[in-house]
Design an enzyme around this catalytic site. Structure first.
Site, mmCIF file in Angstrom:
data_model
loop_
_atom_site.group_PDB
_atom_site.id
_atom_site.type_symbol
_atom_site.label_atom_id
_atom_site.label_comp_id
_atom_site.label_asym_id
_atom_site.label_seq_id
_atom_site.Cartn_x
_atom_site.Cartn_y
_atom_site.Cartn_z
ATOM 1 N N LYS A 198 22.694 -13.732 55.341
ATOM 2 C CA LYS A 198 23.594 -14.070 54.247
ATOM 3 C C LYS A 198 23.267 -13.332 52.955
ATOM 4 C CE LYS A 198 26.568 -16.821 56.182
ATOM 5 N NZ LYS A 198 27.952 -16.303 56.402
ATOM 6 N N HIS A 217 34.872 -13.663 54.186
ATOM 7 C CA HIS A 217 34.122 -14.573 55.053
ATOM 8 C C HIS A 217 35.115 -15.121 56.075
ATOM 9 C CE1 HIS A 217 31.397 -18.363 55.456
ATOM 10 N NE2 HIS A 217 31.039 -17.423 56.299
#
Length: 529
Positions: A198, A217
């Site tokens: 991430k 995302h």
């Protein structure tokens, strides 16, 4: 610390007395087992545990405030600032700590499947299993590319080094520090491998928009005719389930860029949730977990070493990391054309949002910024009943820039490429949570299929008088009454009360988006109290 000093410290890591460079999967597996870092499961995957940190630590993530970032980062609770001196001091201490380790693991790879926009990265890991994780999640270079590889961003991961908040300027022993000026990510005090993945996504969310590329995302797949679909949705909305389609090839399951060339996967692998995983429900994920994969916090049967995906004694956030090559039905390389269809997924526990509605460009930008769903029980400690939650652009923890930056880019691309956008509610129908029931997966699949096939682009619609959404009157395979939420409730007054309450939650949440224009603000629910 200037660039020369930093380069010198990186060279010290590269000259480590026992640096393990770009080891193969079998070599890393051997290292992991010999060092006792993990266990070999019956599937062939390595199982590792992460101690007390079984998820991300958002309160321990910082961006260095300097001349590169001070005027562009959306500073606040998500993007916390740390000063250059604190970063430099901690960086030097971590490098000195890693130099003393008996072994250090080094991986060179890429983020971004489109070679025109990929980011060359390198990862230094204290743990061999973290290096295997990096190898599974990022894009592996060819032998020729390894020779010419010039890293443009570096991750230094030292999970057993713990910060001293009083001295180091952190919030706890754990730290995830990103310096865009020095192009370095520093991770310590946590063994949760997801921080590695991430942190690079956050970096790409900063770098790609500067090149007029929308970072997203979402999952993505492509149909037999080459039509591309994107699926946005928070945890529990069905993003993985609905994007895994035997008749459509997977581009990627989590992180993508949208350039003038089309869509490309940022990653080379998947990081899938394993809770209640079964061969029947999610065969692609189940079969992908084999030799070279990493199982994180999954309980193994003591004798057989078979994974027990239903056992949540360590955490409900059990995970599997595996390369895309472990999935048969994929696009190689992970690039495709411009999206024909975008699906926003929400699991509305109020039971009042339509199961499918077609969005205008302005509505798409509004709901993209809102990123609404109901946080389901089990997704977070202390959550026992669904709670309305909003996450800008369906990924606010990873957005360094102001959310409207991404929303405006989305709107421009929807216009430019004539992309159709749908809001799909996979949540409750016939009443709210506790009274109604979850939307049948077969109905949702039928609606998504119709949207992807273009059957709803010119379909007859009716406007919802509370949310202002255009609802198709007919969808093949779905009873007409299911499409209109109010018709599924026995009590119209109770429906109106619940729907109006949700509309006000949308309006209250949207007050934060001061950069959004009036056209976008007015694209929300019609009901305003």
């Amino acid at each position: 610390m200037n660039a020369v000093e930093q380069s010198k410290l990186i060279k010290e890591l590269l000259s480590h007395h026992n640096l393990q460079n770009n080891l193969s999967v079998p070599q890393l597996v051997e290292k992991i087992l010999s060092r006792g870092e993990g266990t070999l499961s019956a599937t062939g995957a390595i199982r590792a545990t992460t101690g007390k940190y079984t998820g991300r630590s958002p309160k321990d993530k910082f961006i260095v405030r300097d001349e590169t970032t001070q005027d562009v980062i959306d500073w606040g609770l998500v993007n916390q600032e740390i000063d250059e001196a604190s970063f430099d001091n901690l960086y030097e201490k971590v490098i000195a700590y890693l130099k003393k380790k008996d072994e250090l693991y080094h991986f060179k790879g890429y983020a971004g499947a489109d070679k025109n926009y990929r980011l060359p990265i390198q990862v230094f890991n204290e743990y061999a299993w973290h290096n295997l994780f990096s190898r599974q999640l990022f894009i592996e270079p060819t032998e020729e590319e390894v020779e010419s590889h010039q890293s443009e961003f570096t991750i230094v991961s030292a999970p057993t080094y713990k910060a001293d908040p009083k001295v180091d300027g952190t919030n706890s022993e754990t730290f995830i520090l990103v310096s865009f000026k020095k192009r370095t990510i520093l991770i310590g005090g946590t063994e949760y491998a997801g921080e590695i993945k991430k942190s690079i996504f956050s970096v790409m969310n900063f770098l790609l928009p500067q090149r007029d590329i929308l970072s997203m995302h979402c999952s993505a797949n492509v149909g037999q005719e080459g039509d591309v679909a994107l699926f946005f949705g928070l945890s529990g909305t069905g993003k993985t389930t609905l994007s895994a389609d035997p008749y459509r090839r997977l581009i990627g399951d989590d992180e993508h860029g949208w350039s003038t060339n089309g869509v490309f996967n940022i990653e080379g692998g998947c990081y899938a949730k394993c809770i209640n995983l079964s061969k029947e429900k999610e065969p692609q994920i189940y079969e992908a977990i084999r030799f070279g994969s990493v199982l994180e916090n999954v309980i193994l049967d003591e004798g057989s070493r078979n994974p027990d995906y239903d056992d949540t004694s360590l955490t409900e956030n059990t995970r599997a990391a595996y390369t895309l090559e472990n999935i048969d039905n994929i696009v190689t390389p992970s690039v495709a054309g411009h999206p024909n269809t975008i699906i926003f997924l929400t699991a509305d526990a109020s039971g009042t949002l339509p199961p499918i509605s077609k969005l205008t460009k302005e509505q798409a930008m509004y709901h993209f910024l809102s990123g609404y769903t109901s946080k389901l029980a089990g997704t977070e400690r202390g959550v026992t009943e669904p709670q309305a939650t909003f996450s800008a652009c369906f990924g606010s923890p990873f957005l360094p820039l102001e959310p409207s930056t991404y929303a405006e880019m989305l709107g421009e691309k929807i216009d430019q490429y004539n992309t159709n956008v749908f809001l799909v509610n996979t949540g409750w129908t016939g009443g709210s949570y506790g009274t109604g029931k979850r939307m049948k997966l077969s109905y949702t699949r039928a609606m998504v299929h119709s949207a992807l096939e273009g059957e709803l682009n010119s379909a007859e619609t009716t406007k919802d008088d509370i949310f202002g959404l255009e609802i198709p009157m007919h969808v093949p395979g779905v009873p007409d009454e299911v499409l209109i939420p109010k018709k599924t409730w026995n009590d119209n007054e109770a429906y109106n009360k619940e729907a109006q309450a949700l509309a006000m939650k949308f309006h209250d949440n949207f007050k934060q988006f001061t950069h959004a224009g009036d056209e976008i603000k007015n694209a929300g629910p019609l009901y305003r109290g």
